[in-house]
Structure formats: structure tokens, C-alpha cells
Design a protein around this motif. Structure first.
Motif, PDB file in Angstrom:
ATOM      1  N   ALA A 195      42.132  26.212  26.649  1.00 15.07           N
ATOM      2  CA  ALA A 195      43.442  25.486  26.027  1.00 15.07           C
ATOM      3  C   ALA A 195      44.708  25.457  27.059  1.00 15.07           C
ATOM      4  O   ALA A 195      44.560  26.414  27.767  1.00 15.07           O
ATOM      5  CB  ALA A 195      43.954  25.928  24.751  1.00 15.07           C
ATOM      6  N   ARG A 196      45.401  24.352  27.113  1.00 13.52           N
ATOM      7  CA  ARG A 196      46.613  24.559  27.914  1.00 13.52           C
ATOM      8  C   ARG A 196      47.620  23.842  27.139  1.00 13.52           C
ATOM      9  O   ARG A 196      47.482  22.369  27.057  1.00 13.52           O
ATOM     10  CB  ARG A 196      46.318  23.991  29.342  1.00 13.52           C
ATOM     11  CG  ARG A 196      47.404  23.738  30.364  1.00 13.52           C
ATOM     12  CD  ARG A 196      47.263  22.955  31.553  1.00 13.52           C
ATOM     13  NE  ARG A 196      46.302  23.729  32.531  1.00 13.52           N
ATOM     14  CZ  ARG A 196      45.134  23.196  32.737  1.00 13.52           C
ATOM     15  NH1 ARG A 196      44.786  22.128  32.296  1.00 13.52           N
ATOM     16  NH2 ARG A 196      44.072  23.835  33.542  1.00 13.52           N
ATOM     17  N   THR A 273      44.438  34.617  30.718  1.00 13.45           N
ATOM     18  CA  THR A 273      45.488  34.158  29.990  1.00 13.45           C
ATOM     19  C   THR A 273      46.854  33.974  30.701  1.00 13.45           C
ATOM     20  O   THR A 273      46.964  34.892  31.699  1.00 13.45           O
ATOM     21  CB  THR A 273      45.697  34.838  28.631  1.00 13.45           C
ATOM     22  OG1 THR A 273      46.220  36.088  28.975  1.00 13.45           O
ATOM     23  CG2 THR A 273      44.606  34.954  27.748  1.00 13.45           C
ATOM     24  N   ALA A 274      47.606  32.890  30.593  1.00 13.95           N
ATOM     25  CA  ALA A 274      48.832  32.876  31.306  1.00 13.95           C
ATOM     26  C   ALA A 274      49.943  32.198  30.382  1.00 13.95           C
ATOM     27  O   ALA A 274      49.676  31.210  29.761  1.00 13.95           O
ATOM     28  CB  ALA A 274      48.755  32.073  32.539  1.00 13.95           C
ATOM     29  N   GLN A 317      41.708  39.581  32.571  1.00 13.13           N
ATOM     30  CA  GLN A 317      40.390  39.947  32.100  1.00 13.13           C
ATOM     31  C   GLN A 317      40.782  40.304  30.730  1.00 13.13           C
ATOM     32  O   GLN A 317      40.698  41.624  30.441  1.00 13.13           O
ATOM     33  CB  GLN A 317      39.698  40.703  32.638  1.00 13.13           C
ATOM     34  CG  GLN A 317      39.057  40.287  34.026  1.00 13.13           C
ATOM     35  CD  GLN A 317      38.259  40.969  34.868  1.00 13.13           C
ATOM     36  OE1 GLN A 317      37.695  42.300  34.472  1.00 13.13           O
ATOM     37  NE2 GLN A 317      37.428  40.803  35.836  1.00 13.13           N
ATOM     38  N   TRP A 318      41.197  39.728  29.666  1.00  9.44           N
ATOM     39  CA  TRP A 318      41.464  40.095  28.263  1.00  9.44           C
ATOM     40  C   TRP A 318      40.438  39.712  27.240  1.00  9.44           C
ATOM     41  O   TRP A 318      40.223  38.791  27.051  1.00  9.44           O
ATOM     42  CB  TRP A 318      42.725  39.435  27.948  1.00  9.44           C
ATOM     43  CG  TRP A 318      43.379  40.172  26.940  1.00  9.44           C
ATOM     44  CD1 TRP A 318      43.250  39.948  25.488  1.00  9.44           C
ATOM     45  CD2 TRP A 318      44.533  41.179  26.886  1.00  9.44           C
ATOM     46  NE1 TRP A 318      43.982  40.891  24.642  1.00  9.44           N
ATOM     47  CE2 TRP A 318      45.053  41.552  25.632  1.00  9.44           C
ATOM     48  CE3 TRP A 318      45.350  41.744  28.026  1.00  9.44           C
ATOM     49  CZ2 TRP A 318      46.058  42.416  25.300  1.00  9.44           C
ATOM     50  CZ3 TRP A 318      46.132  42.437  27.716  1.00  9.44           C
ATOM     51  CH2 TRP A 318      46.645  42.743  26.342  1.00  9.44           C
ATOM     52  N   PRO A 319      39.868  40.874  26.422  1.00  6.61           N
ATOM     53  CA  PRO A 319      38.804  40.621  25.631  1.00  6.61           C
ATOM     54  C   PRO A 319      39.592  39.996  24.237  1.00  6.61           C
ATOM     55  O   PRO A 319      40.440  40.416  23.883  1.00  6.61           O
ATOM     56  CB  PRO A 319      38.509  42.119  25.457  1.00  6.61           C
ATOM     57  CG  PRO A 319      39.383  42.959  25.729  1.00  6.61           C
ATOM     58  CD  PRO A 319      40.169  42.227  26.908  1.00  6.61           C
ATOM     59  N   LEU A 320      38.847  38.774  23.927  1.00  5.94           N
ATOM     60  CA  LEU A 320      39.447  38.270  22.665  1.00  5.94           C
ATOM     61  C   LEU A 320      38.087  37.718  21.964  1.00  5.94           C
ATOM     62  O   LEU A 320      37.092  37.588  22.427  1.00  5.94           O
ATOM     63  CB  LEU A 320      40.195  36.924  23.074  1.00  5.94           C
ATOM     64  CG  LEU A 320      41.410  37.430  23.627  1.00  5.94           C
ATOM     65  CD1 LEU A 320      42.182  36.064  24.230  1.00  5.94           C
ATOM     66  CD2 LEU A 320      42.593  37.752  22.696  1.00  5.94           C
ATOM     67  N   SER A 321      38.305  37.504  20.459  1.00  2.00           N
ATOM     68  CA  SER A 321      37.319  37.149  19.635  1.00  2.00           C
ATOM     69  C   SER A 321      37.949  36.366  18.546  1.00  2.00           C
ATOM     70  O   SER A 321      38.712  36.908  17.912  1.00  2.00           O
ATOM     71  CB  SER A 321      36.132  38.021  19.130  1.00  2.00           C
ATOM     72  OG  SER A 321      35.367  37.601  18.348  1.00  2.00           O
ATOM     73  N   GLY A 342      55.182  27.555  27.492  1.00  2.11           N
ATOM     74  CA  GLY A 342      53.690  26.882  27.675  1.00  2.11           C
ATOM     75  C   GLY A 342      52.855  28.271  27.996  1.00  2.11           C
ATOM     76  O   GLY A 342      52.913  29.519  27.919  1.00  2.11           O
ATOM     77  N   GLY A 343      51.388  27.746  27.841  1.00  2.63           N
ATOM     78  CA  GLY A 343      50.396  28.791  27.802  1.00  2.63           C
ATOM     79  C   GLY A 343      49.088  28.029  28.274  1.00  2.63           C
ATOM     80  O   GLY A 343      48.828  26.794  28.227  1.00  2.63           O
ATOM     81  N   GLU A 344      48.395  28.795  29.027  1.00  2.88           N
ATOM     82  CA  GLU A 344      47.104  28.452  29.567  1.00  2.88           C
ATOM     83  C   GLU A 344      45.923  29.502  29.336  1.00  2.88           C
ATOM     84  O   GLU A 344      46.586  30.711  29.258  1.00  2.88           O
ATOM     85  CB  GLU A 344      46.705  28.237  31.015  1.00  2.88           C
ATOM     86  CG  GLU A 344      47.830  27.091  31.538  1.00  2.88           C
ATOM     87  CD  GLU A 344      47.620  26.963  33.032  1.00  2.88           C
ATOM     88  OE1 GLU A 344      46.496  26.031  33.584  1.00  2.88           O
ATOM     89  OE2 GLU A 344      48.328  27.673  33.875  1.00  2.88           O
ATOM     90  N   ILE A 345      44.695  29.217  28.748  1.00  2.00           N
ATOM     91  CA  ILE A 345      43.747  30.215  28.636  1.00  2.00           C
ATOM     92  C   ILE A 345      42.394  29.527  29.111  1.00  2.00           C
ATOM     93  O   ILE A 345      42.218  28.621  28.643  1.00  2.00           O
ATOM     94  CB  ILE A 345      43.855  30.637  26.956  1.00  2.00           C
ATOM     95  CG1 ILE A 345      42.523  31.906  27.014  1.00  2.00           C
ATOM     96  CG2 ILE A 345      43.443  29.371  26.314  1.00  2.00           C
ATOM     97  CD1 ILE A 345      42.559  32.357  25.838  1.00  2.00           C
TER      98      ILE A 345
END
Length: 501
Positions: A195-196, A273-274, A317-321, A342-345
Motif C-alpha cells: 500500500a502507498r 514501512t515508511a 524489517q518489521w513483522p506483521l500479520s 503519508g505512508g508506504e508499506i
């Protein structure tokens, strides 16, 4: 709790807004037969980049030009098959790769097929455009990859869940600046966009010229507290260089802000993530706000000072679920509430590797000498392993070699290329019951070769005496060809050789 990530914070510096030059790269209009210019950017027809499939034109009116044509690939019975675009690139350059799909009912059924897409030797993602198509929309996928050679291949590939012909509408390769996403080890990983978003923004998709690299920023703000403030301060970042326009709108609250972002659930994996922030207050006032950030209840960053000059927070390097919850709260002593612009993943893709260059070049030359090689002979010969070329077997381990060729009864014609001798890891060659012609090349360099079947073809000329110098050769079938002369003594005297002529 220890965090399995690297976190970075970058201040964003001011710059003068200017109209950027079009990003450099190659834009391919799949299925088109002539070049076109759209928004001052040239799109090329795809015929010189792909060797399989059928170009088709949709009869639907009002489509964006690149959606009005597509290339459809055959659904082959049996195993998984891939069909690849091979595109010239600058070795070592970082590319944004974007694929676009619009089904348009091309297969004569209501729902589009579901299939895989592949970059070089790495499975990139599943392509499932069903929901978007039902809503009258196209689908796009973005990834970031560094080229390891002078070409990159992007493939669509049928899988066990593919029920009709795979297709593609457009393919883009855009060169990115060296600084973008540079905390990623691109020798080991690629990035696959999840997503961005531009938060608080409700307009159309942001892209070039707002983003100098033509990344797509979707609006995100429905049913959320939104404040729009077009500021005179322009913002650009050290690393990811987000477009200045995403800082023109914000999501803002006087109380702690809770966001479900990205909108959909995530697979249990590791993500890049940013997040981007800039205070929308007047720069001359010196005002600032301080906030704390948590992701799914885990501390992401504390005491982040947001100023009109901007700040960006990166986690590599972020763990997500599952569904992801971001909570932004005012830090202790902060007199104003949180905001976000804003955000990017991205998902981290572990790269699958590549067949060694010598073998890939040799096998391509072998294919070029055949008049009707298999349709899936493009892209990497061995990788991904489930999608190796028809008739090609490859080695295990870190150095991927071609170890066997089985083209028995495949209806092949043409000649046997002398480049076959460059496949020095071969142990077995089965070419029986085809229509191959010409002479048998010198295969002395194939020191590991044990089996050579050339029977039931149209080979002519003398049997090469050099075949007797292959030390491990144990089975040689030459019958039913147009070979002339005597069988060389080097073969007659070879101990343990099963020879049929």
C-alpha cells in the motif's frame, strides 16, 4: 520486547518546487502494434520483448489507451508454465517495475483468471484482479528490484488455480534514484508494494508529475478527520523522496488517532514501512508537535518531533500479520494532537537467484537454433524451480546449473547448436523422435555426460570420433538418422558403452 527491525528517522529538507523531467525507463503497451505517446511519455508495442502469446484489442469504449489492448497467453495442459517479457536494463540499476491488468472479458468468461507473476527467478505475487474488475477497475502491482544483468524478465505464469488464459495489459520499468529504499539489501531482497497512500487526500491518484518516479499514491481519508492545508513549504526527503504534494493534506486529531492501515489484512511476514509527517502550521511560528507511534501495540517510535520541515520514519524489517493498527498519540508535554501525511508499506521478497549466465546464454542459443522451441522458453531457464523451462532439469544448491535436457518426442525441428557444448554440467541429453537435422556438434567438453539419445531424427554427416573422448558416456543411441561412414573406433572400443546405431 526486542524488535526484529532497523528503524530510521530522517528529516525532510526544503526544496524549490519545479517540474521534473519524465522518469527514465521503458513503458510497454502490451498487445499494441504501434508506439504511442500518452502524457508526453512514449509507450512501445510489446512485440520485440516477448515471443509467445497473442495480441488482442478490447472492444470496450472509453478505456485508458494502455488498457484497450492486452496480450493473452495460452493455458497449457500439465504443469506450470511461464511466459516472459525480456527487457533491456542497466546492470546494477534500481527499477520500479509495475504491471497493469484489465481483463475486459477477453477469455469469454465472466471472471478473470488468477495466476502468478515472476521477476527473473523470483515469484513476485499472485495476480488476482477479480474484485477490481467486478468494480470496473484495472489492477496494478509495483515492485522494486535491482537488475543483476543486462536484461530483466517479467513473466505471467499459470498455476494450478489458473482456469483460463493469463494476460497482461501494460508493463513499466522506471529507474529509481540510488537513495530510494536504500536500507534494503537488494542483493538478497526485492520489495513488493502492499500500500502507498496520501493521508487526508480525497482526489485522484497521485503520480507523475507529482511524483518524479511515477509511483502511485492512492487517496486515504474517507471517514477520517481530515484537514487540508496547502503550504508554501516544499518538502523532499533524503532517501525515498516522497512527492511534495502528499504534505499538502493530513489526517489530524486533537486526541489519539487510530488508523487501520494498510486497509487489508497482511500475511504473516516481514515488511518495509515508511511513514511521513510534516506539521501544517506556519513555518515562521516555530511550532512543532511531538507524538508516539505504535504498530499493533508494539512501540514503533517515541517522542517523534514533527516540524514544518518534515520527518520520515523507516522500519526495514518489521513483522506483521493480519489487520494492522497504527496508533498516534501526543507525547507527554505535547500541547497538540498527532497528524500523519503519508505512508508506504512493502513486503520483503527473498530473491530466488538466477541460473548461471554461461548456461542461460548457451540454452538460449540452443533454442534459437530450433524452429519451434517450447512456448515457455523465455526468462530464467531454471528458476523459479516450479517454472523451469519445458524439458530442462537443473541442479540444487547456490550455483544453479542445467544438468539434463529431455526433448523426446516434442516435435522439434532445426539443428543442434554447437552451444550445447557450453552446458558443461549436463549429465543426460534425450533428443529422440524429433525432426532435428544437420551434423552432430563436438560435445567433448561435456565431461559429465552419461546419456546421449539422438535416435529417430534427421542428423547427417559422420559420427564424430570426439564422442569417444567423453569420459563418462555410458549410453549412445544414434539409430534411424542419415549418418554416414563407419562408427569410430574410439566408440567401438569404449568400455561399458551401450551403443545403438
Amino acid at each position: 520486547m526486542a524488535l526484529l527491525s532497523l528503524l530510521f528517522v530522517l528529516l525532510l529538507f526544503t526544496a524549490v518546487r519545479s517540474q521534473p523531467s519524465p522518469p527514465k525507463g521503458i513503458l510497454i503497451d502490451c498487445g499494441a502494434t504501434v508506439p504511442s505517446v500518452i502524457d508526453n511519455r512514449e509507450w512501445l508495442p510489446d512485440g520485440s520483448f516477448v515471443s509467445a502469446g497473442v495480441a488482442k484489442k478490447l472492444s470496450i469504449t472509453g478505456l485508458f489507451p494502455t488498457l484497450s489492448t492486452l496480450r493473452s497467453f495460452p493455458l497449457l495442459a500439465g504443469a506450470r508454465r511461464k511466459f516472459c517479457y525480456v527487457v533491456p536494463v542497466f546492470q546494477g540499476a534500481k527499477y520500479l517495475v509495475r504491471t497493469t491488468y484489465y481483463y475486459g472479458g477477453v477469455n469469454g468468461v465472466d471472471s478473470p483468471p488468477v495466476f502468478d507473476q515472476i521477476v527473473d527467478g523470483t515469484v513476485w505475487s499472485v495476480v488476482n484482479t477479480t474484485d477490481d474488475y467486478a468494480n470496473g477497475m484495472s489492477s496494478y502491482y509495483e515492485g522494486v528490484f535491482v537488475s543483476n544483468g543486462k536484461t530483466m524478465s517479467v513473466c505471467v505464469a499459470q498455476n494450478t488455480y489458473t482456469n483460463s488464459a493469463p494476460f497482461i495489459s501494460a508493463l513499466e520499468f522506471v529507474i529509481l534514484g540510488d537513495s530510494l529504499y536504500n536500507t534494503t539489501d537488494f542483493a538478497k531482497y526485492g520489495l513488493s508494494l502492499v500500500a502507498r497512500h496520501s493521508f487526508g487526500y480525497g482526489g485522484s491518484l497521485l503520480k507523475f508529475p507529482d511524483d518524479q518516479f511515477d509511483r502511485y499514491w492512492e487517496p486515504f481519508g474517507d471517514n477520517n478527520p481530515t484537514i487540508q492545508s496547502i503550504r508554501n513549504v516544499s518538502v523532499s526527503g533524503f532517501w525515498n523522496l516522497p512527492p511534495e504534494k502528499i504534505f499538502d493534506t493530513v489526517l489530524m486529531s486533537e486526541q489519539p488517532m487510530e488508523l487501520q492501515w494498510p486497509p487489508g489484512p497482511l500475511l504473516n511476514d516481514t515488511y518495509y514501512t515508511a511513514l511521513y509527517f510534516a506539521d501544517n502550521s506556519n513555518a515562521s511560528s516555530g511550532s512543532s508537535r511531538v507524538l508516539n507511534i505504535t504498530l499493533n501495540g508494539i512501540e514503533y517510535y517515541n517522542n517523534l518531533k514533527v516540524t514544518p520541515f518534515g520527518v520520515a520514519v523507516f522500519a526495514t524489517q518489521w513483522p506483521l500479520s493480519g489487520l494492522t493498527k497504527i496508533i498516534l498519540t501526543p507525547a507527554a508535554g505535547s500541547g497538540v494532537g498527532p497528524l500523519i501525511n503519508g505512508g508506504e508499506i512493502f513486503g520483503l521478497l527473498q530473491l530466488g537467484g538466477r541460473t548461471i549466465t554461461r548456461d542461460a546464454i548457451a540454452l538460449k542459443s540452443v533454442g534459437n537454433s530450433l524452429q519451434n522451441p517450447p512456448l515457455d522458453w523465455s526468462g530464467d531457464p531454471c528458476l523459479p524451480r516450479a517454472y523451469s523451462w519445458t524439458g530442462v532439469s537443473c541442479s540444487e544448491g547456490p550455483q544453479i546449473r542445467v544438468v539434463a535436457l529431455n526433448f523426446t518426442s516434442m516435435g522439434l525441428s532445426g539443428s543442434l547448436s554447437p552451444y550445447m557444448a557450453n552446458l558443461t554440467a549436463l549429465t543426460d541429453i534425450w533428443l529422440g523422435n524429433n525432426n532435428l537435422s544437420g551434423t552432430i556438434p563436438d560435445l567433448t567438453s561435456l565431461k559429465r555426460l552419461q546419456t546421449l539419445h539422438l535416435e529417430d531424427n534427421q542428423f547427417s554427416g559422420a559420427v564424430p570420433s570426439s564422442l569417444g573422448n567423453i569420459p563418462r558416456l555410458r549410453e549412445l543411441f544414434l539409430q534411424n538418422n542419415h549418418l554416414t561412414g563407419q562408427i569410430p573406433d574410439s566408440l567401438k572400443a569404449k568400455p561399458g558403452l551401450n551403443l545403438k546405431t
